[in-house]
Design an enzyme around this catalytic site. Structure first.
Site, PDB file in Angstrom:
ATOM      1  N   LYS A 255     -11.519  27.665 -16.021  1.00  0.00           N
ATOM      2  CA  LYS A 255     -11.032  28.977 -15.040  1.00  0.00           C
ATOM      3  C   LYS A 255      -9.221  28.062 -14.565  1.00  0.00           C
ATOM      4  CE  LYS A 255      -8.385  32.806 -12.097  1.00  0.00           C
ATOM      5  NZ  LYS A 255      -8.364  33.169 -11.146  1.00  0.00           N
TER       6      LYS A 255
ATOM      7  N   SER B 249      -8.620  37.793 -11.223  1.00  0.00           N
ATOM      8  CA  SER B 249      -7.427  36.766 -12.621  1.00  0.00           C
ATOM      9  C   SER B 249      -9.056  36.786 -13.109  1.00  0.00           C
ATOM     10  CB  SER B 249      -6.637  36.345 -11.782  1.00  0.00           C
ATOM     11  OG  SER B 249      -8.116  35.032 -10.733  1.00  0.00           O
TER      12      SER B 249
ATOM     13  N   SER C 298     -10.988  37.747  -6.808  1.00  0.00           N
ATOM     14  CA  SER C 298     -10.601  37.488  -8.698  1.00  0.00           C
ATOM     15  C   SER C 298     -12.020  36.661  -9.569  1.00  0.00           C
ATOM     16  CB  SER C 298      -9.980  36.673  -9.025  1.00  0.00           C
ATOM     17  OG  SER C 298      -8.566  37.074  -9.205  1.00  0.00           O
TER      18      SER C 298
HETATM   19  N1  GLN Z   1      -6.687  41.425  -7.684  1.00  0.00           N
HETATM   20  C1  GLN Z   1      -6.052  40.475  -6.698  1.00  0.00           C
HETATM   21  C2  GLN Z   1      -4.456  40.236  -6.892  1.00  0.00           C
HETATM   22  O1  GLN Z   1      -3.678  39.949  -7.442  1.00  0.00           O
HETATM   23  C3  GLN Z   1      -6.922  38.800  -5.884  1.00  0.00           C
HETATM   24  C4  GLN Z   1      -6.665  38.445  -6.826  1.00  0.00           C
HETATM   25  C5  GLN Z   1      -7.162  36.646  -6.612  1.00  0.00           C
HETATM   26  O2  GLN Z   1      -8.103  37.032  -6.162  1.00  0.00           O
HETATM   27  N2  GLN Z   1      -6.943  35.550  -7.458  1.00  0.00           N
HETATM   28  O3  GLN Z   1      -3.961  39.682  -5.881  1.00  0.00           O
END
Ligand code: GLN
Length: 507
Positions: A80, A155, A179
């Site tokens: 990532k 994400s 994410s």
């Molecule tokens: N979807 C969540 C956010 O927007 C979690 C994101 C993540 O785990 N990096 O913050």
């Protein structure tokens, strides 16, 4: 497609050991598939072909010399793009870091390299990991290999899509509020958020430091465990890294036995608001665990209801502080530096041009929540809620060994469907966020396809801090039972990407 790309990392490891295939051949097979199909999926932001082939050939030589190698030596992986790799561009899905090449390796990266893992490239993600669909990437969205018009989760949508598209058998994700797990759920893959502090954050570009945790992504529970073993463990470079032995997650994944384990179904994470097919597949899996000899009870965690609002104060507050380092002086983009403007003006112009709308929204929200006069009312209250959520978990673990829930309330939605509605987007993480707030471990594994849309459903297993082996034990047993029930892995049923390419798919 080459058979090699559909195999699990553990099977590939056997082929490498027996000399049936070389690491270079394996790497090439994966690049061939990426070259043919990533135009449709857009899982990768950068491919490090040269570096990957050099690593693969190093592993082949070491094997030929009879050196003792790690089980994952020679296996490809997708990283990532929020984790730094020396000399390889790291953008965090943001324009503000375009062109930046980090001068060092994250601890995760150096451990992967030391284990002989072949890093194919950097995967797409929501900008600074803020999002649930990968639509917030400044470089355009990633498409879900199950249906190219749908999101691959976020994400870490690039990493999950790379697994589902058979671009790589292994990937690394990061999970601040879900994410790793939510992208795994909507792509029919496996994703694990280890205990907070279980995997070093050194070299992981910070979003919300008290919540961020990197972890393994794969297509099987055992593969995730093998990768977990490589990246986990104490690191003096990270002050929050836990100095204790890593639980034996590989042995746990292989146990396939849940007899006598106590499993708690979280009452608050299910029911209304969850798609019918998600609930159905979840309940069938719970019944399967019961058949396997686990004792299933319902548990209540009354404060989980406040997890989402608490998260959306704590995470943006920490982000507003962490992202202050992108000041046009140190990294990446610099706008307006024509000698006539002050440093502050250049900083403003750069941030305006370099950050996308979701990142700006969160910086503003976090700055407001931390400002004097509001700090106690917002940030302080959110921290109190966090404590109450931790107590809910502690009370639940007095009755059960692990907790379970659906990973995400719905299957993959259409690209664009929720893009203009931040609250609807935030609701995706309703079941995953409590786990980050308490620092527990969480896994998502595929538990079937929703009958109404034929898309994958994720099953979440939550284990107490530093007992990550428990979620692998339950996950390994459930996966084996599900494979028997469905006649093999869920990914066997994925519509072929090649046919999407022929039909034109979605641009
Ligand atoms: N979807 C969540 C956010 O927007 C979690 C994101 C993540 O785990 N990096 O913050």
């Amino acid at each position: 497609m080459s058979d090699l790309v559909t195999k699990s990392a553990s099977d590939l490891s056997g082929l490498l050991n027996s000399g049936e295939v070389s690491a270079v051949e394996l790497t090439q097979a994966h690049y061939e598939r990426i070259d043919a199909l990533d135009v449709k999926v857009h899982a990768f932001l950068h491919l490090d072909t040269e570096g990957a082939l050099a690593q693969a050939s190093k592993v082949d030589k070491a094997r030929a010399n009879g050196e003792k190698l790690s089980p994952l030596a020679g296996i490809p992986l997708a990283l990532k793009d929020v984790i730094v790799q020396e000399g390889v561009p790291t953008t965090c899905g943001s324009k503000i870091l375009e062109g930046w090449r980090p001068p060092y390796d994250a601890t995760i990266t150096s451990r992967l390299k030391a284990a002989g893992v072949v890093i194919l490239g950097k995967t797409n993600c929501d900008e600074f990991a803020m999002g649930s669909s990968t639509e917030n990437s400044a470089y355009g969205p990633t498409h879900n290999p199950w249906d190219l018009s749908r999101i691959p989760g976020g994400s870490g949508g690039g990493s999950s899509a790379a697994l589902a598209a058979f671009f790589s058998p292994l990937a690394i994700g990061t999970d601040t509020g879900g994410s790793i797990r939510q992208p795994a759920a909507v792509t029919g893959t496996v994703g694990v958020k280890p205990t907070y502090g279980g995997v070093s954050r050194y070299g992981l570009v910070a979003f919300s430091s008290s919540l961020d945790q990197a972890g393994p992504c794969a297509r099987t529970v055992l593969d995730a465990a093998l990768l977990h073993e490589v990246i986990a463990g104490h690191d003096p470079m990270d002050a929050t890294s836990i100095n204790a032995p890593v639980p034996d997650v590989v042995a746990a994944a292989k146990m396939r036995d849940v007899k006598g384990m106590r499993i708690g179904v979280v009452k608050e994470l299910g029911g209304e608001g969850y798609q019918a097919g998600v609930r159905q597949r979840f309940e069938e899996s719970v019944a399967l665990l019961e058949e396997l000899g686990a004792e299933v009870v319902e548990v209540s965690c009354p404060h989980f209801e406040y997890a989402l609002p608490a998260y959306y104060l704590i995470a943006p507050s920490e982000a507003s502080s962490n992202l202050a380092r992108f000041d046009a002086m140190r990294f990446g983009l610099r706008v307006g530096d024509d000698k006539g403007l002050s440093a502050e003006e250049v900083m403003n112009l750069t941030r305006d041009a370099g950050f996308g709308p979701e990142v700006k929204r969160r910086i503003i929200l976090g700055t407001y929540a931390l400002s004097s006069g509001y700090y106690d009312a917002y940030y302080g209250s959110a921290q109190k809620v966090r404590t109450l959520i931790m107590r809910d978990f502690a009370a639940a673990y007095e009755k059960v060994d692990v907790l379970v829930s659906p990973t995400s309330p719905t299957t993959a939605f259409k690209i664009g469907e929720k893009a203009n509605d931040p609250i609807a987007m935030y609701l995706n993480d309703i079941a995953t966020i409590p786990v980050n707030l308490a620092g527990n471990g969480g896994m998502s594994l595929p538990c079937g396809l929703a009958p109404e849309d034929g898309l994958p459903v994720g099953f979440q297993i939550i284990s107490p801090a530093m007992k990550d082996d428990l979620m692998y034990r339950v996950g390994g047993a459930l996966e084996a039972a599900l494979n028997e029930k469905w006649g093999g892995s869920m990914l066997n049923q994925i519509p072929s990407l090649e046919s999407a390419l022929i039909q034109g798919g979605v641009a």
